[in-house]
Write a protein that holds these residues in place. Sequence first.
Motif, PDB file in Angstrom:
ATOM      1  N   ARG A   1      26.849  66.451 -12.781  1.00  0.00           N
ATOM      2  CA  ARG A   1      27.011  66.072 -11.378  1.00  0.00           C
ATOM      3  C   ARG A   1      26.306  67.078 -10.449  1.00  0.00           C
ATOM      4  NH1 ARG A   1      30.599  67.699  -7.625  1.00  0.00           N
ATOM      5  NH2 ARG A   1      30.928  66.290  -5.850  1.00  0.00           N
TER       6      ARG A   1
ATOM      7  N   ALA B   1      35.703  65.281  -0.452  1.00  0.00           N
ATOM      8  CA  ALA B   1      34.832  64.099  -0.358  1.00  0.00           C
ATOM      9  C   ALA B   1      33.688  64.319   0.623  1.00  0.00           C
ATOM     10  CB  ALA B   1      35.595  62.846   0.005  1.00  0.00           C
ATOM     11  N   GLY B   2      32.505  63.937   0.190  1.00  0.00           N
ATOM     12  CA  GLY B   2      31.335  64.084   1.057  1.00  0.00           C
ATOM     13  C   GLY B   2      30.729  65.478   0.975  1.00  0.00           C
ATOM     14  N   THR B   3      30.893  66.143  -0.156  1.00  0.00           N
ATOM     15  CA  THR B   3      30.365  67.512  -0.240  1.00  0.00           C
ATOM     16  C   THR B   3      28.843  67.532  -0.279  1.00  0.00           C
ATOM     17  OG1 THR B   3      30.568  67.508  -2.647  1.00  0.00           O
ATOM     18  CG2 THR B   3      32.415  68.424  -1.407  1.00  0.00           C
TER      19      THR B   3
END
Length: 244
Positions: free
Chosen positions: A93, A130-132
């Motif tokens: 990832r 979230a949204g890193t």
Amino acid sequence: MTKPEKLIVDGKRLDGRGLNELRPIRFKAGVLKRADGSCYLEFGGNKVMAAVYGPREVHPRHLQNASRAIVRYRYNMAAFSVEERKRPGPDRRSIEISKVSREALESVIMQELYPRSAIDIFVEILQADAGTRVAGINAASVALADAGIPMRCLVSACAVGKVDGELVLDLNKDEDNYGQADLPVAMNQFGEITLCQMDGHMTEEEFGRALDMAIEGCKKLHQMQRQALIEKYGEMVSPAEEAH
Ligand code: UDP
């Protein structure tokens, strides 16, 4: 958190935001003494530090490019940044996010000015919510400007998602976990999209609307990035303006 029955109630999200609202965002440029440029960003529950070094000599030397600077981007999540401890070190990832984030920024960096050198960007996710990846790109863009790296413009990024069948700007963690789609987008000031990924499903019509919402979100982020740089460096006056 267990799955809530509804994530949107009477047009409001569980954190109180409207469908088209960003989370609270705070940029601070130039926070690290030893990096050439840096930026600390709080983006909702995300806490992100970006540091930039360069242009500097490339090691190992066989990576040098005789006609332009190479750009390297390392996205890293701290072990303590997520609920379940994150195993330290790169994984699939983080390698993917590093690659797409580098590509999102490369289009604005004037690499041709610095042959044989490297511009290194480090993004550390200290707290994830979230949204890193979009938070990292926003912070990295400000850190590059803070380092004085010549750029054509800034890059801004935000995500749009689909939750309870509705499009919403800037997913929080619960929306990301239990929503139906997540569309992170990055855009430069020429309106060119430099990152566009999607998890989940949207119809073609929804995708078009989601992209428009993301573009509007990016414009708001651009204003905040600009403001953070003005706070550190004062209002920029272009040579043309100065002549008057
Ligand atoms: N996440 C996590 N552990 C991990 C990776 C991700 O808890 O090892 C969480 C984290 O909060 C992250 C979210 O899942 O922000 C969504 O991850 P995704 O891969 O969609 O990337 P992001 O939305 O952060 O760009």
